[in-house]
Design a protein around this motif. Structure first.
Motif, PDB file in Angstrom:
ATOM      1  N   ARG A   8       0.785  -1.215   0.038  1.00  0.00           N
ATOM      2  CA  ARG A   8       0.053  -0.100   0.118  1.00  0.00           C
ATOM      3  C   ARG A   8       1.034   1.325  -0.090  1.00  0.00           C
ATOM      4  N   ARG A  11       1.952   6.517   3.823  1.00  0.00           N
ATOM      5  CA  ARG A  11       1.402   7.981   4.523  1.00  0.00           C
ATOM      6  C   ARG A  11       2.598   8.604   4.908  1.00  0.00           C
ATOM      7  N   SER A 299      -1.869  16.659  15.696  1.00  0.00           N
ATOM      8  CA  SER A 299      -1.811  15.580  16.095  1.00  0.00           C
ATOM      9  C   SER A 299      -2.653  14.489  15.211  1.00  0.00           C
ATOM     10  N   ALA A 303      -1.896  11.205  12.993  1.00  0.00           N
ATOM     11  CA  ALA A 303      -2.265  10.029  13.798  1.00  0.00           C
ATOM     12  C   ALA A 303      -2.028   8.667  13.092  1.00  0.00           C
ATOM     13  N   ASP A 304      -2.094   8.720  11.488  1.00  0.00           N
ATOM     14  CA  ASP A 304      -1.766   7.289  10.941  1.00  0.00           C
ATOM     15  C   ASP A 304      -0.480   7.335   9.883  1.00  0.00           C
ATOM     16  N   ALA A 305       0.375   8.381  10.420  1.00  0.00           N
ATOM     17  CA  ALA A 305       1.476   8.349   9.437  1.00  0.00           C
ATOM     18  C   ALA A 305       2.612   7.214   9.596  1.00  0.00           C
ATOM     19  N   ASP A 306       3.107   6.896   8.337  1.00  0.00           N
ATOM     20  CA  ASP A 306       4.043   5.936   8.474  1.00  0.00           C
ATOM     21  C   ASP A 306       5.489   6.561   8.589  1.00  0.00           C
ATOM     22  N   PRO A 333       2.775   9.542  16.266  1.00  0.00           N
ATOM     23  CA  PRO A 333       2.107   8.133  17.163  1.00  0.00           C
ATOM     24  C   PRO A 333       3.466   7.375  17.289  1.00  0.00           C
ATOM     25  N   CYS A 336       6.407   5.382  14.956  1.00  0.00           N
ATOM     26  CA  CYS A 336       6.433   6.301  13.431  1.00  0.00           C
ATOM     27  C   CYS A 336       7.639   7.010  13.576  1.00  0.00           C
TER      28      CYS A 336
END
Length: 398
Positions: A8, A11, A299, A303-306, A333, A336
């Motif tokens: 995928r 991010r 924030s 939140a869902d950052a790689d 997070p 990360c």
């Protein structure tokens, strides 16, 4: 051998500060974006999901960073500079709900009115320089319906304890005869009372936050006059006059409000602007990077950052004391990777990792003069971001 491409898209959040004198934060984020996208394409990876989140620490560039985050154009209003000359100033205001923010926020950079560069063509007069123009911008924000005002106060030419600002909002600073004081910190010793009867009707109903990057008190050896006065043209004698005037202002303010501003950390920032805003308007003094991070919803963006890329002109010990890099690390997070890219890196690997960063890289591609770094900052930032993607993106599983 290159590992298989992720299943995928990654991010990636790009949240740099500006590289002072060379690259605004928004341009730095765009350069990073170009680098990671190009690297992903070369490696045959799906195009990464890139989020641009340019930041600032409350000083120069904060207005532009917030306008970019809110996707709004700057507005302009008439005001006066520190010498009392007419000029126009930019400010910004978000729509309610912008970037998930529940209230309408307004932002102003005080230096758009009372900045030192605006009076560089005149002999500096530290005793008469006024923050009245800053108050004019704030009044316009109140008229425009802002429910919260973010006041960024670096780079000021004034040492008037915020008297000019509050005057522009309707307060009256009076001497013993009931006459208004002339502008500037040099007149504060004659202050007898502060009349807030005609204060702007919305001034006390909005939330005020003041972005600072210093904790200097209002008065004393580390106070507004002693530390910052000389750069604003104050002679040693002027410093004595200004410090005594600010101390007298503090006594009058405490008598009127019960707030001991002499004990408020950061009250000496920008010539003492917080000294009247805290007691009369309930303003909060906050680190600039934290204010901007909250205002742009950092924030939630992280939140869902790689992977997160941040950076600034010089990554050094000061970067870990409330600046943008620290704000990014604090909002990222768990798990990360946060990587800093800077014009120069003056921290050891241990210091970088202890600060919560995965790594830090300089944009320099070899021995380079400062002029070379400044002129080529955009391309160098893009190349550095591509290199980072190669390390952190190529081998990341889907």
């Amino acid at each position: 051998m290159i590992a298989p491409a992720p299943q995928r898209p990654l991010r990636i959040v790009l949240a740099p500060d500006s590289l002072k004198g060379s690259l605004p934060a928004a341009e730095a984020a765009l350069a990073m974006s170009g680098g990671v996208r190009a690297a992903a394409a070369r490696l045959g990876h799906p195009a990464p999901r890139v989020v641009l989140a340019p930041l600032a620490d409350g000083g120069e560039g904060t207005l532009d960073a917030l306008l970019t985050a809110w996707s709004v154009e700057p507005r302009t209003t008439a005001c006066h500079d520190a010498a009392g000359r007419a000029r126009s100033a930019r400010y910004g205001i978000s729509s309610s709900g912008t970037s998930g923010i529940p209230r309408t926020m307004g932002v102003l950079e005080a230096a758009e009115a009372n900045g030192l560069p605006l009076v560089a063509d005149l002999p500096l007069d530290a005793l008469t320089a006024t923050s009245y123009g800053v108050g004019e911008i704030a009044a316009r924000l109140l008229d425009d319906g802002a429910e919260e005002i973010l006041l960024c106060i670096g780079g000021s030419a004034t040492t008037d304890g915020g008297a000019g600002l509050l005057s522009a909002l309707g307060a009256r600073f009076l001497d013993r005869d009931g006459d208004p004081l002339p502008p500037g910190g040099g007149a504060l010793a004659a202050l007898a009372s502060i009349d807030t009867t005609d204060l702007h009707p919305r001034a006390r109903s909005v939330r005020w936050r003041i972005a600072v990057d210093v904790d200097n008190p209002l008065c004393g050896p580390r106070g507004a006059a002693a530390v910052f006065g000389p750069q604003k043209g104050a002679t040693p004698d002027d410093v004595v006059v200004l410090d005594a005037g600010l101390a007298h202002l503090a006594r009058i303010v405490e008598e009127a409000t019960g707030v001991a501003v002499l004990e408020v950390p950061g009250a000496g920032a920008a010539g003492g602007l917080p000294a009247v805003l805290v007691p009369f308007l309930g303003a909060e003094i906050v680190p600039g990077s934290a204010l901007v991070a909250d205002a742009v919803g950092l924030s939630a963006a992280l939140a869902d950052a790689d992977l997160v890329l941040t950076g600034e002109g010089s990554l050094d010990a000061q970067s870990l004391g409330g600046k943008v890099v620290q704000a990014v690390v604090g909002n990222a997070p768990a798990g990360c990777a946060v990587v800093a890219i800077a014009g120069r890196v003056q921290l050891t690997a241990a210091e970088v990792q202890d600060a919560g960063l995965a790594a830090a890289f300089s944009i320099a591609t070899g021995p380079m003069a400062l002029d070379e770094l400044i002129q080529g900052a955009g391309a160098l930032m893009e190349e550095a971001a591509a290199q980072v993607y190669g390390v952190f993106g190529a081998n990341r599983p889907g």
